[in-house]
Write an enzyme that holds these catalytic residues in place. Structure first.
Site, mmCIF file in Angstrom:
data_model
loop_
_atom_site.group_PDB
_atom_site.id
_atom_site.type_symbol
_atom_site.label_atom_id
_atom_site.label_comp_id
_atom_site.label_asym_id
_atom_site.label_seq_id
_atom_site.Cartn_x
_atom_site.Cartn_y
_atom_site.Cartn_z
ATOM 1 N N HIS A 123 42.312 37.325 47.527
ATOM 2 C CA HIS A 123 43.462 36.692 46.859
ATOM 3 C C HIS A 123 43.168 36.753 45.365
ATOM 4 O O HIS A 123 42.003 36.664 44.952
ATOM 5 C CB HIS A 123 43.580 35.211 47.200
ATOM 6 C CG HIS A 123 43.732 34.876 48.647
ATOM 7 N ND1 HIS A 123 42.677 34.789 49.510
ATOM 8 C CD2 HIS A 123 44.837 34.555 49.374
ATOM 9 C CE1 HIS A 123 43.107 34.442 50.708
ATOM 10 N NE2 HIS A 123 44.414 34.293 50.664
ATOM 11 N N ASP A 175 40.753 34.178 44.219
ATOM 12 C CA ASP A 175 39.353 34.271 44.669
ATOM 13 C C ASP A 175 38.489 34.931 43.605
ATOM 14 O O ASP A 175 37.293 34.649 43.514
ATOM 15 C CB ASP A 175 39.215 35.163 45.926
ATOM 16 C CG ASP A 175 40.018 34.670 47.096
ATOM 17 O OD1 ASP A 175 40.262 33.460 47.188
ATOM 18 O OD2 ASP A 175 40.395 35.519 47.937
HETATM 19 C C1 XUL Z 1 45.115 31.568 56.182
HETATM 20 C C2 XUL Z 1 44.887 33.031 56.159
HETATM 21 C C3 XUL Z 1 44.873 33.660 54.810
HETATM 22 C C4 XUL Z 1 45.480 35.009 54.763
HETATM 23 C C5 XUL Z 1 45.599 35.576 53.370
HETATM 24 O O1 XUL Z 1 45.112 31.026 57.453
HETATM 25 O O2 XUL Z 1 44.709 33.649 57.170
HETATM 26 O O3 XUL Z 1 43.566 33.674 54.337
HETATM 27 O O4 XUL Z 1 44.765 35.912 55.542
HETATM 28 O O5 XUL Z 1 46.273 34.758 52.514
#
Ligand code: XUL
Ligand code: CO
Length: 438
Positions: free
Chosen positions: A99, A102
């Site tokens: 993300h 992150d």
């Molecule tokens: C949350 C989840 C996230 C997504 C990306 O449950 O799975 O980490 O994979 O935003």
């Protein structure tokens, strides 16, 4: 500086090995059904769980002891990049996912946040170049910051909608810069808590408007990643809009978005929705929408997203069966370990053991699923079970030649109906045999 104890690259030693830092089943160069294991599985490490999170839970602070703990701000962000590329090297994993939040700390303004991100993306790009590692997907975190308290694309606050758009615009630019093969939309806070204060219609229309803008912008800048929706039924909100694959598909169809998206199917999200992982994969597959997977597992006794590393061979076998039966396999997607070590597994080596466990589980699932397909175990049962649709009245139904009138005429003159056993228990024991013998 080593964050994982100067480990050498993990090697395949076979199923008899007692070496905890060796693969027992994942043999990257082994060919199965015309492709190597590496090509079938396209493993990825999830940045947020292994480098950003610290093992905290709602009842206690972080427990993870990490070599980057002493850093803060941009220094911390840089140390995590080093740690990420070290882990990818040790695990012999080709891909990672992140993300935006992150990889770089949020600043006081959007401008400052974007400057931080630009610097980190440049550093990640250098590391990708020198290591040959690749970005499976990136995404935008629009759920942590308090501004997203009412949602991002489904907020009641147009200023937040605009901020979210700016954030995804930047994330798409960074995805292009890093050659991301996919871009994921997980609707962190895209859902609602109570209908009493919610304009459900407007929120869903706005979500569609948002996704159309993302498709248009990616096209405009020439970012040709595969777009993925990651369904999840609940958590953090009580009702997440992308409840499961079927719900997400019908949303995409209603808003003319279906041609632009596939699914990133996550195991723990499937079970939270009351489905098996293989059910969600099957629904995606038969709709031509199986894009990628988030490999993890939940705890059947807990009602929330525990994101454990996947170790259940039954599930990994049936998941790999769906992937192998999918046109082109996992395609541009991959097997991303959206999974975290338990709070009590706080040493860096636990992160290595956890990934080895997950990789071996999927490698084993791949071997068994491939053999099942090679021997047409399920295919021959299914062919025979539906044989009545191959000829006679069944063939007429399938060809669209039947109507209620012709079917009534047939039923009126038909002999007593004969059904045959579905043989479920027999099939399960055959599956067990394959799981132990292959
Ligand atoms: C949350 C989840 C996230 C997504 C990306 O449950 O799975 O980490 O994979 O935003
Ligand atoms: Co996920």
């Amino acid at each position: 500086m080593s964050y994982f104890g100067n480990l050498q690259k993990i090697q395949y030693e076979g199923r008899q090995s007692a070496n905890p830092t060796a693969f027992k089943f994942y043999n990257p160069d082994q060919e199965i059904l015309g492709k190597t294991m590496r090509e079938h599985l396209r493993f990825a490490v999830a940045y947020w769980h292994s480098f950003t999170a610290n093992g905290s839970d709602p009842f206690g602070v972080g427990t993870a002891a990490r070599g980057w703990d002493s850093y803060t701000g941009m220094d911390l962000a840089k140390a995590r990049v080093e740690a990420c590329f070290e882990l990818l090297q040790i695990l012999d994993v080709d891909y990672f996912c992140f993300h935006d939040r992150d990889i770089a700390p949020e600043g006081n303004t959007l401008q400052e946040t974007n400057r931080n991100l630009d610097k980190m993306v440049a550093l990640i790009k250098e590391n990708m170049k020198s290591s040959g590692k690749k970005l499976l997907w990136n995404t935008a975190n629009m759920f942590t910051h308090p501004r997203f308290v009412h949602g991002a694309a489904t907020t009641n606050n147009a200023d937040v909608f605009a901020f979210a758009a700016a954030q995804v615009k930047k994330a798409l630019e960074h995805g292009k810069e890093l050659g991301a093969e996919n871009y994921v939309f997980w609707g962190g806070r895209e859902g609602y808590e109570t209908l009493l204060n919610t304009d459900l219609g407007l929120e869903l229309d706005n979500l569609a408007r948002f996704l159309h803008m993302a498709v248009e912008y990616a096209k405009e800048i020439g970012f040709d990643a595969q777009f993925l929706i990651e369904p999840k039924p609940k958590e953090p909100t009580k009702h997440q809009y992308d409840f499961d694959v079927a719900t997400a598909l019908s949303f995409l169809q209603k808003y003319d978005l279906a041609p632009y998206f596939k699914m990133n199917v996550e195991a723990n999200h499937a079970t939270l929705a009351g489905h098996t992982f293989e059910h969600e994969l099957r629904v995606a597959r038969i709709n031509g929408a199986l894009g990628s997977i988030d490999a993890n597992q939940g705890d059947m006794l807990l009602g929330w997203d525990t994101d454990e590393f996947p170790t259940d061979l039954y599930t990994s076998t049936l998941a790999m069966y769906e992937i192998l039966r999918n046109d082109g396999g996992i395609g541009r997607g991959g097997v991303n370990f959206d999974a975290k070590v338990r709070r009590a597994s706080f040493e860096p080596i636990d992160v290595v053991y956890a990934h080895i466990a997950g990789m071996d589980s999927f490698a084993r699932g791949l071997q068994v699923a491939a053999k099942l397909i090679e021997d047409r175990v399920l295919e021959s049962v299914i062919d025979e079970r539906y044989a009545s649709f191959k000829s006679g009245i069944g063939a007429d139904i399938v060809a669209g030649k039947a109507s209620f009138r012709t079917l009534e005429a047939y039923a009126l003159q038909n002999k007593p109906i004969v059904n045959r056993s579905g043989r479920q228990e027999l099939l399960k024991s055959v599956l067990n045999q394959y799981m132990s013998n292959v």
